[in-house]
Design a protein around this motif. Structure first.
Motif, PDB file in Angstrom:
ATOM      1  N   PRO A 411     -50.786  39.531  25.940  1.00 42.41           N
ATOM      2  CA  PRO A 411     -51.350  40.575  25.071  1.00 42.41           C
ATOM      3  C   PRO A 411     -51.027  41.968  25.614  1.00 42.41           C
ATOM      4  CG  PRO A 411     -53.074  39.527  26.373  1.00 42.41           C
ATOM      5  CD  PRO A 411     -51.834  38.733  26.609  1.00 42.41           C
ATOM      6  N   LEU A 412     -50.596  42.834  24.726  1.00 42.34           N
ATOM      7  CA  LEU A 412     -50.241  44.214  25.069  1.00 42.34           C
ATOM      8  C   LEU A 412     -51.213  45.160  24.371  1.00 42.34           C
ATOM      9  CD1 LEU A 412     -46.386  43.867  24.510  1.00 42.34           C
ATOM     10  CD2 LEU A 412     -47.618  43.653  26.679  1.00 42.34           C
ATOM     11  N   ILE A 413     -51.761  46.090  25.123  1.00 42.53           N
ATOM     12  CA  ILE A 413     -52.728  47.041  24.581  1.00 42.53           C
ATOM     13  C   ILE A 413     -51.993  48.298  24.137  1.00 42.53           C
ATOM     14  CG2 ILE A 413     -54.868  48.289  25.010  1.00 42.53           C
ATOM     15  CD1 ILE A 413     -55.016  45.190  25.253  1.00 42.53           C
ATOM     16  N   TYR A 414     -52.145  48.634  22.860  1.00 51.96           N
ATOM     17  CA  TYR A 414     -51.536  49.837  22.296  1.00 51.96           C
ATOM     18  C   TYR A 414     -52.635  50.796  21.853  1.00 51.96           C
ATOM     19  CZ  TYR A 414     -46.681  48.211  22.067  1.00 51.96           C
ATOM     20  OH  TYR A 414     -45.401  47.809  22.379  1.00 51.96           O
ATOM     21  N   TYR A 415     -52.430  52.096  22.123  1.00 50.74           N
ATOM     22  CA  TYR A 415     -53.209  53.153  21.486  1.00 50.74           C
ATOM     23  C   TYR A 415     -52.276  53.776  20.465  1.00 50.74           C
ATOM     24  CZ  TYR A 415     -56.519  52.938  25.456  1.00 50.74           C
ATOM     25  OH  TYR A 415     -57.434  52.536  26.410  1.00 50.74           O
ATOM     26  N   ASN A 416     -52.586  53.652  19.202  1.00 52.62           N
ATOM     27  CA  ASN A 416     -51.652  54.006  18.127  1.00 52.62           C
ATOM     28  C   ASN A 416     -50.347  53.250  18.354  1.00 52.62           C
ATOM     29  OD1 ASN A 416     -53.620  55.576  16.968  1.00 52.62           O
ATOM     30  ND2 ASN A 416     -52.838  57.517  17.795  1.00 52.62           N
ATOM     31  N   GLU A 417     -49.231  53.961  18.536  1.00 55.24           N
ATOM     32  CA  GLU A 417     -47.943  53.283  18.726  1.00 55.24           C
ATOM     33  C   GLU A 417     -47.470  53.323  20.171  1.00 55.24           C
ATOM     34  OE1 GLU A 417     -46.420  51.497  16.343  1.00 55.24           O
ATOM     35  OE2 GLU A 417     -48.249  51.970  15.206  1.00 55.24           O
ATOM     36  N   GLN A 418     -48.364  53.687  21.081  1.00 53.55           N
ATOM     37  CA  GLN A 418     -47.975  53.821  22.478  1.00 53.55           C
ATOM     38  C   GLN A 418     -48.527  52.650  23.306  1.00 53.55           C
ATOM     39  OE1 GLN A 418     -45.921  56.091  24.207  1.00 53.55           O
ATOM     40  NE2 GLN A 418     -46.234  54.456  25.713  1.00 53.55           N
ATOM     41  N   LEU A 419     -47.634  51.966  24.031  1.00 52.66           N
ATOM     42  CA  LEU A 419     -48.053  50.880  24.915  1.00 52.66           C
ATOM     43  C   LEU A 419     -48.811  51.448  26.110  1.00 52.66           C
ATOM     44  CD1 LEU A 419     -47.986  47.925  25.909  1.00 52.66           C
ATOM     45  CD2 LEU A 419     -45.719  48.410  26.890  1.00 52.66           C
ATOM     46  N   MET A 420     -49.998  50.877  26.381  1.00 55.71           N
ATOM     47  CA  MET A 420     -50.832  51.326  27.490  1.00 55.71           C
ATOM     48  C   MET A 420     -50.822  50.349  28.665  1.00 55.71           C
ATOM     49  SD  MET A 420     -52.378  54.244  26.776  1.00 55.71           S
ATOM     50  CE  MET A 420     -51.085  54.972  25.776  1.00 55.71           C
ATOM     51  N   ALA A 421     -50.912  49.052  28.347  1.00 56.88           N
ATOM     52  CA  ALA A 421     -51.052  48.082  29.433  1.00 56.88           C
ATOM     53  C   ALA A 421     -50.770  46.668  28.956  1.00 56.88           C
ATOM     54  CB  ALA A 421     -52.469  48.149  30.017  1.00 56.88           C
ATOM     55  N   ALA A 422     -50.381  45.843  29.921  1.00 59.97           N
ATOM     56  CA  ALA A 422     -50.379  44.392  29.771  1.00 59.97           C
ATOM     57  C   ALA A 422     -51.399  43.895  30.778  1.00 59.97           C
ATOM     58  CB  ALA A 422     -49.001  43.806  30.057  1.00 59.97           C
ATOM     59  N   PRO A 423     -52.617  43.542  30.338  1.00 60.02           N
ATOM     60  CA  PRO A 423     -53.704  43.245  31.273  1.00 60.02           C
ATOM     61  C   PRO A 423     -53.307  42.219  32.336  1.00 60.02           C
ATOM     62  CG  PRO A 423     -54.549  43.340  29.039  1.00 60.02           C
ATOM     63  CD  PRO A 423     -53.052  43.415  28.930  1.00 60.02           C
ATOM     64  N   GLY A 424     -53.505  42.622  33.576  1.00 57.22           N
ATOM     65  CA  GLY A 424     -53.176  41.743  34.686  1.00 57.22           C
ATOM     66  C   GLY A 424     -51.731  41.825  35.133  1.00 57.22           C
ATOM     67  N   TRP A 425     -50.883  42.562  34.365  1.00 54.62           N
ATOM     68  CA  TRP A 425     -49.464  42.663  34.705  1.00 54.62           C
ATOM     69  C   TRP A 425     -49.045  44.086  35.052  1.00 54.62           C
ATOM     70  CZ3 TRP A 425     -46.470  38.633  35.762  1.00 54.62           C
ATOM     71  CH2 TRP A 425     -46.862  37.372  35.300  1.00 54.62           C
ATOM     72  N   PHE A 426     -49.358  45.034  34.193  1.00 52.70           N
ATOM     73  CA  PHE A 426     -48.973  46.407  34.503  1.00 52.70           C
ATOM     74  C   PHE A 426     -49.725  47.382  33.603  1.00 52.70           C
ATOM     75  CE2 PHE A 426     -45.806  45.048  31.307  1.00 52.70           C
ATOM     76  CZ  PHE A 426     -45.938  46.065  30.359  1.00 52.70           C
ATOM     77  N   THR A 427     -49.711  48.646  34.012  1.00 51.32           N
ATOM     78  CA  THR A 427     -50.160  49.746  33.167  1.00 51.32           C
ATOM     79  C   THR A 427     -49.007  50.737  33.048  1.00 51.32           C
ATOM     80  OG1 THR A 427     -51.070  50.934  35.081  1.00 51.32           O
ATOM     81  CG2 THR A 427     -52.570  49.495  33.859  1.00 51.32           C
ATOM     82  N   THR A 428     -49.041  51.588  32.029  1.00 57.74           N
ATOM     83  CA  THR A 428     -47.955  52.540  31.812  1.00 57.74           C
ATOM     84  C   THR A 428     -48.388  53.953  32.209  1.00 57.74           C
ATOM     85  OG1 THR A 428     -48.595  53.070  29.540  1.00 57.74           O
ATOM     86  CG2 THR A 428     -47.165  51.143  29.864  1.00 57.74           C
ATOM     87  N   ARG A 429     -47.392  54.802  32.375  1.00 57.41           N
ATOM     88  CA  ARG A 429     -47.664  56.190  32.740  1.00 57.41           C
ATOM     89  C   ARG A 429     -48.560  56.855  31.701  1.00 57.41           C
ATOM     90  NH1 ARG A 429     -45.913  60.867  31.119  1.00 57.41           N
ATOM     91  NH2 ARG A 429     -44.289  59.965  29.794  1.00 57.41           N
ATOM     92  N   GLN A 430     -48.372  56.506  30.433  1.00 54.41           N
ATOM     93  CA  GLN A 430     -49.141  57.118  29.357  1.00 54.41           C
ATOM     94  C   GLN A 430     -50.620  56.712  29.375  1.00 54.41           C
ATOM     95  OE1 GLN A 430     -46.284  55.501  29.008  1.00 54.41           O
ATOM     96  NE2 GLN A 430     -44.808  57.046  28.295  1.00 54.41           N
ATOM     97  N   SER A 431     -50.949  55.663  30.145  1.00 52.30           N
ATOM     98  CA  SER A 431     -52.335  55.197  30.200  1.00 52.30           C
ATOM     99  C   SER A 431     -53.165  55.914  31.258  1.00 52.30           C
ATOM    100  CB  SER A 431     -52.365  53.693  30.504  1.00 52.30           C
ATOM    101  OG  SER A 431     -52.013  53.448  31.859  1.00 52.30           O
ATOM    102  N   GLN A 432     -52.516  56.768  32.065  1.00 55.30           N
ATOM    103  CA  GLN A 432     -53.225  57.400  33.173  1.00 55.30           C
ATOM    104  C   GLN A 432     -54.151  58.517  32.676  1.00 55.30           C
ATOM    105  OE1 GLN A 432     -52.770  55.898  36.452  1.00 55.30           O
ATOM    106  NE2 GLN A 432     -52.173  54.562  34.747  1.00 55.30           N
ATOM    107  N   PRO A 433     -55.366  58.598  33.236  1.00 56.51           N
ATOM    108  CA  PRO A 433     -56.328  59.602  32.761  1.00 56.51           C
ATOM    109  C   PRO A 433     -55.932  61.020  33.157  1.00 56.51           C
ATOM    110  CG  PRO A 433     -57.180  58.411  34.660  1.00 56.51           C
ATOM    111  CD  PRO A 433     -55.908  57.722  34.280  1.00 56.51           C
ATOM    112  N   GLU A 434     -56.308  61.971  32.322  1.00 61.03           N
ATOM    113  CA  GLU A 434     -56.100  63.393  32.584  1.00 61.03           C
ATOM    114  C   GLU A 434     -57.440  64.111  32.466  1.00 61.03           C
ATOM    115  OE1 GLU A 434     -53.272  64.738  29.726  1.00 61.03           O
ATOM    116  OE2 GLU A 434     -51.665  63.394  30.407  1.00 61.03           O
ATOM    117  N   ASN A 435     -57.638  65.127  33.312  1.00 58.41           N
ATOM    118  CA  ASN A 435     -58.826  65.989  33.218  1.00 58.41           C
ATOM    119  C   ASN A 435     -60.130  65.180  33.204  1.00 58.41           C
ATOM    120  OD1 ASN A 435     -57.078  68.251  32.993  1.00 58.41           O
ATOM    121  ND2 ASN A 435     -56.860  67.843  30.786  1.00 58.41           N
ATOM    122  N   ASN A 436     -60.204  64.228  34.146  1.00 53.45           N
ATOM    123  CA  ASN A 436     -61.434  63.440  34.314  1.00 53.45           C
ATOM    124  C   ASN A 436     -61.827  62.642  33.071  1.00 53.45           C
ATOM    125  OD1 ASN A 436     -61.906  64.322  37.018  1.00 53.45           O
ATOM    126  ND2 ASN A 436     -62.693  66.259  36.203  1.00 53.45           N
TER     127      ASN A 436
END
Length: 448
Positions: A411-436
């Motif tokens: 399973p791949l987690i998308y926010y809109n059309e952007q890939l965020m993570a594959a749980p247990g496998w990896f996360t993407t740069r776009q999933s990193q938090p900004e400004n707390n």
């Protein structure tokens, strides 16, 4: 043989054959063979072994206009002998290898699903049935495994199966039934020579028995010798098979290359048997080696064997079920609820407070304009956290050691059309938090 002698002969025979088994379920069709078996076991229970728990299970195939009458006969037969009776109706799909094979498959599926813990199944095949099974295996060009025919004591689908009448002839069973004044069903389909077993029984074997009265016993001895040869091969090849097989049950291609073609084929058969696969023909076995094991490294070769698929990955063979295609599936998800995934893949849930141990897989929560979806196919490049540059999805999965057939099942987690993570496998740069920004971890778990 008077009725008392017949009963004593039968009960003594059955007492020896069942050994220490005491919870007994008889596959009861109402025909001669199963009627003799069930009546004999009831007599054994009533006279010698009162601790025996006996019941009868009748399979209603619905293939005959008399099926309801047969069920009623079986119920009466059991009631008269204080035997618990139950029946299960099944649908027989003739496309599943023909009516005979489909009916047999349906029966054993029912048995597997209806036996209680520590209960032993008993079926009523006899010496002449064994002869027929041997000849049918010979007709198919079977090796020693097929020519072993039926075992008197075996394990099938996790339960014990006894065939206590296997060394008695039909003539002996008919004599027992007559002396015990049993009534039984005569299935009209048994006269239809279109079925292979009936063709042998009606048109071929009577002449052989007339010419050679001990023909059935001789074929039974041959079947037993074949079974002994198979057992010996199992013992001799067990160490090699264990060395070639890993914890996931996959088989080493490189290891197999070290053996002769004959030994390699024997190992492949035993590996397939250990995985519950349908035994391949000689041609299929050669195709497994030539087209799958020896295929190009970048090829996604596979061979379908019944309901399973043989595949290769990184010089190992895998036996897998046929999976539901998921690459085009898109699931809208409200993460405050647990999400059950398709095709038995488990579920997703949110851990809002993952702690330090899960820091590698923590991602930011979606922003107000972002919708969360779950998909199973990654496209283009992926900017994985911890990598110095983006990778093509295929390249990343390969680096992570994920076999091709699993890549569209993660399973791949998308926010809109952007890939965020594959749980247990990896996360993407776009999933990193900004400004707390608020964070969470999405957990992928197997179904309970």
């Amino acid at each position: 043989m008077n009725s008392k002698i017949a009963a004593t002969f039968l009960t003594e025979h059955l007492r020896h054959k069942i050994g220490d088994a005491r919870k007994l379920c008889v596959a009861f069709s109402g025909g001669l063979d199963s009627s003799v078996l069930l009546a004999g076991l009831a007599e054994l229970r009533d006279t010698t072994l009162p601790q025996v728990e006996l019941r009868a299970l009748h399979i209603h195939h619905g293939l005959s206009q008399f099926a309801d009458d047969w069920m009623a006969h079986c119920q009466t037969f059991c009631h008269q002998r204080n035997i618990h009776f139950s029946t299960v109706k099944v649908q027989v799909d003739a496309k599943d290898g023909g009516i005979e094979a489909a009916a047999r498959t349906a029966r054993y599926q029912v048995f597997a699903g209806n036996l209680a813990e520590n209960e032993t199944l008993l079926t009523a095949q006899h010496l002449n049935d064994q002869c027929e099974t041997f000849i049918l295996a010979l007709k198919r060009g079977s090796g020693t495994a097929g020519l072993s025919a039926m075992s008197a004591d075996s394990s099938v689908h996790g339960y014990r199966l006894l065939r206590p009448l296997l060394d008695l002839s039909r003539e002996q069973l008919e004599e027992c039934a007559a002396r015990l004044q049993l009534s039984w069903i005569e299935d009209d389909s048994n006269r239809d020579a279109r079925f292979d077993r009936n063709f042998l029984r009606l048109d071929i074997l009577p002449a052989l028995y007339q010419r050679w009265p001990h023909f059935a016993s001789a074929t039974a001895r041959s079947a037993l010798l074949c079974a002994e040869q198979e057992t010996l091969l199992d013992e001799l090849l067990s160490e090699s098979l264990t060395a070639l097989t890993d914890d996931e049950g996959s088989l080493s291609v490189e290891g197999l290359k070290a053996f002769s073609a004959v030994r390699r084929s024997a190992l492949l058969r035993r590996w397939l048997a250990s995985c519950g696969a349908k035994m391949p023909s000689r041609e299929q076995l050669q195709r497994i080696w030539d087209e799958v094991a020896l295929s190009r490294e970048d090829a996604q070769a596979q061979l379908v064997l019944g309901t399973l698929v043989i595949r290769r990955f990184r010089q190992r063979l895998y036996l897998l079920p046929e999976f539901q295609p998921l690459k085009d599936v898109v699931i809208r998800w409200e993460p405050d609820e647990k999400l059950t995934l398709p095709d038995g893949l488990g579920y997703l849930k949110v851990d809002p407070d993952p702690g330090l141990q899960a820091a590698e897989y923590v991602i930011r929560q979606p922003r107000t304009d972002e919708k969360v979806t779950v998909r199973f196919k990654a496209h283009g490049v992926i900017e994985k956290v911890g990598r110095d540059r983006a990778r093509q999805a295929k390249k990343l999965w390969s680096e992570l050691g994920v076999p091709p057939w699993q890549r569209d099942r993660i399973p791949l987690i998308y926010y809109n059309e952007q890939l965020m993570a594959a749980p247990g496998w990896f996360t993407t740069r776009q999933s990193q938090p900004e400004n707390n920004e608020a964070q969470w971890q999405i957990v992928w778990s197997a179904l309970p």
